[in-house]
Design a protein around this motif. Structure first.
Motif, PDB file in Angstrom:
ATOM      1  N   GLU A   1       0.867  -1.195   0.000  1.00  0.00           N
ATOM      2  CA  GLU A   1       0.000   0.000   0.000  1.00  0.00           C
ATOM      3  C   GLU A   1       0.893   1.230   0.000  1.00  0.00           C
ATOM      4  O   GLU A   1       1.760   1.360   0.870  1.00  0.00           O
ATOM      5  N   THR A   2       0.660   2.129  -0.954  1.00  0.00           N
ATOM      6  CA  THR A   2       1.471   3.354  -1.008  1.00  0.00           C
ATOM      7  C   THR A   2       0.644   4.526  -0.496  1.00  0.00           C
ATOM      8  O   THR A   2      -0.585   4.534  -0.627  1.00  0.00           O
ATOM      9  N   ARG A   3       1.311   5.503   0.102  1.00  0.00           N
ATOM     10  CA  ARG A   3       0.605   6.695   0.595  1.00  0.00           C
ATOM     11  C   ARG A   3       1.537   7.897   0.639  1.00  0.00           C
ATOM     12  O   ARG A   3       2.756   7.743   0.755  1.00  0.00           O
TER      13      ARG A   3
ATOM     14  N   ARG B   1      10.299  -6.007 -10.174  1.00  0.00           N
ATOM     15  CA  ARG B   1      10.398  -4.733 -10.897  1.00  0.00           C
ATOM     16  C   ARG B   1       9.049  -4.348 -11.512  1.00  0.00           C
ATOM     17  O   ARG B   1       8.651  -3.200 -11.442  1.00  0.00           O
ATOM     18  N   HIS B   2       8.344  -5.297 -12.096  1.00  0.00           N
ATOM     19  CA  HIS B   2       7.039  -4.981 -12.718  1.00  0.00           C
ATOM     20  C   HIS B   2       6.096  -4.387 -11.692  1.00  0.00           C
ATOM     21  O   HIS B   2       5.445  -3.371 -11.925  1.00  0.00           O
ATOM     22  N   LEU B   3       6.052  -5.032 -10.541  1.00  0.00           N
ATOM     23  CA  LEU B   3       5.133  -4.586  -9.479  1.00  0.00           C
ATOM     24  C   LEU B   3       5.494  -3.175  -9.011  1.00  0.00           C
ATOM     25  O   LEU B   3       4.636  -2.288  -8.937  1.00  0.00           O
ATOM     26  N   LEU B   4       6.774  -2.955  -8.720  1.00  0.00           N
ATOM     27  CA  LEU B   4       7.175  -1.665  -8.153  1.00  0.00           C
ATOM     28  C   LEU B   4       7.135  -0.549  -9.190  1.00  0.00           C
ATOM     29  O   LEU B   4       6.709   0.574  -8.892  1.00  0.00           O
ATOM     30  N   VAL B   5       7.536  -0.843 -10.418  1.00  0.00           N
ATOM     31  CA  VAL B   5       7.512   0.193 -11.475  1.00  0.00           C
ATOM     32  C   VAL B   5       6.069   0.646 -11.726  1.00  0.00           C
ATOM     33  O   VAL B   5       5.794   1.843 -11.881  1.00  0.00           O
ATOM     34  N   ALA B   6       5.132  -0.300 -11.723  1.00  0.00           N
ATOM     35  CA  ALA B   6       3.716   0.067 -11.932  1.00  0.00           C
ATOM     36  C   ALA B   6       3.254   1.006 -10.823  1.00  0.00           C
ATOM     37  O   ALA B   6       2.588   2.025 -11.080  1.00  0.00           O
TER      38      ALA B   6
ATOM     39  N   LEU C   1       2.146   7.043  -9.040  1.00  0.00           N
ATOM     40  CA  LEU C   1       2.362   8.160  -8.108  1.00  0.00           C
ATOM     41  C   LEU C   1       2.402   9.503  -8.833  1.00  0.00           C
ATOM     42  O   LEU C   1       1.990  10.521  -8.294  1.00  0.00           O
ATOM     43  N   ALA C   2       2.884   9.496 -10.097  1.00  0.00           N
ATOM     44  CA  ALA C   2       3.004  10.759 -10.835  1.00  0.00           C
ATOM     45  C   ALA C   2       1.646  11.280 -11.296  1.00  0.00           C
ATOM     46  O   ALA C   2       1.546  12.395 -11.799  1.00  0.00           O
TER      47      ALA C   2
END
Ligand code: DC
Length: 221
Positions: free
Chosen positions: A71-73, A111-116, A121-122
């Motif tokens: 989860e990102t925040r 990498r796929h998961l984190l790059v997505a 975020l942008a």
């Protein structure tokens, strides 16, 4: 290729080159959100180590990515994340994480998961994003690219001053030679040397470059 809704400053560079200090200072000056993608790779590495998953086994790591919940925040001015509901922040610089993170970072599924996640975020905010592949893979279309490096002795001294065990030369080799998204200098990036310049000077040099590329620089407060 999808274009981000907000400007992204892509900062790539070698291990322990001072990317985080510089990126934070630049983000503060521009009132952009600072995102440390190395922390995300470190967070995944910590998660795998905690689960006692063999990090050298790419197939097992790839399978673990299907079960992991990220989860990102945004906090004011900064980005954080939880893994399976836990904030791994205080574990990210452990010696065992330093040692395993380059192996974990070469797994395509990681990498796929984190790059997505990083691309999403942008759409939420203007960003200063630091990592290894931000200007080459995550946001190759951004005109705002910086690359930070310093002599390996300077970088090793920085880590030992921080009281950390970190095989930076070995991580540089692994990060630059891996087949998935290796660390490389984007041809249109401004190269900066943190062994030569203070953080204030690096920020000033970056602002001149970013303005020349068309970024509107707010008046300093
Ligand atoms: O920036 P750092 O030293 O905290 O990054 C830790 C490791 O994470 C680094 O050795 C390679 C990996 N990494 C990556 O592969 N891609 C990124 N965008 C950021 C970090």
């Amino acid at each position: 290729m999808s274009f981000p809704l907000h400007p992204v400053i892509a900062l790539d560079g070698t291990a322990a080159s001072g990317k985080s200090t510089f990126a934070r200072a630049l983000a503060r000056r521009l009132a952009f959100v600072y995102v440390n993608t190395g922390a995300m790779y470190r967070g995944v590495t910590w998660y795998l180590l905690e689960k006692e998953i063999p990090v050298q086994d790419e197939a097992v790591v790839a399978q673990a990515m299907k079960e992991m919940k990220l989860e990102t925040r945004f906090r004011p001015g900064e980005f954080t994340f939880l893994i399976d509901g836990i904030d791994p922040q205080r574990h990210l610089r452990e010696g065992r994480v330093n040692q395993a993170v380059s192996a974990v970072s070469q797994v395509a599924e990681v990498r796929h998961l984190l790059v997505a996640e990083q691309r999403l975020l942008a759409d939420l905010s203007p960003l200063v994003m630091e990592g290894r592949d931000i200007g080459t893979v995550v946001f190759p279309e951004t005109p705002y690219k910086l690359f930070l490096d310093a002599d390996v002795e300077v970088r090793a001294a920085r880590r030992s001053h921080q009281g950390e065990t970190d095989m930076i030369r070995q991580r540089d080799i692994l990060d630059s030679q891996r087949r998935n998204s290796p660390l490389t200098l984007a041809p249109d990036a401004l190269s900066l040397d943190s062994g030569q310049d203070s953080v204030d000077t690096l920020v000033e040099k970056a602002l001149v470059h970013l303005a020349a590329k068309g970024l509107e620089i707010p008046v300093a407060s």
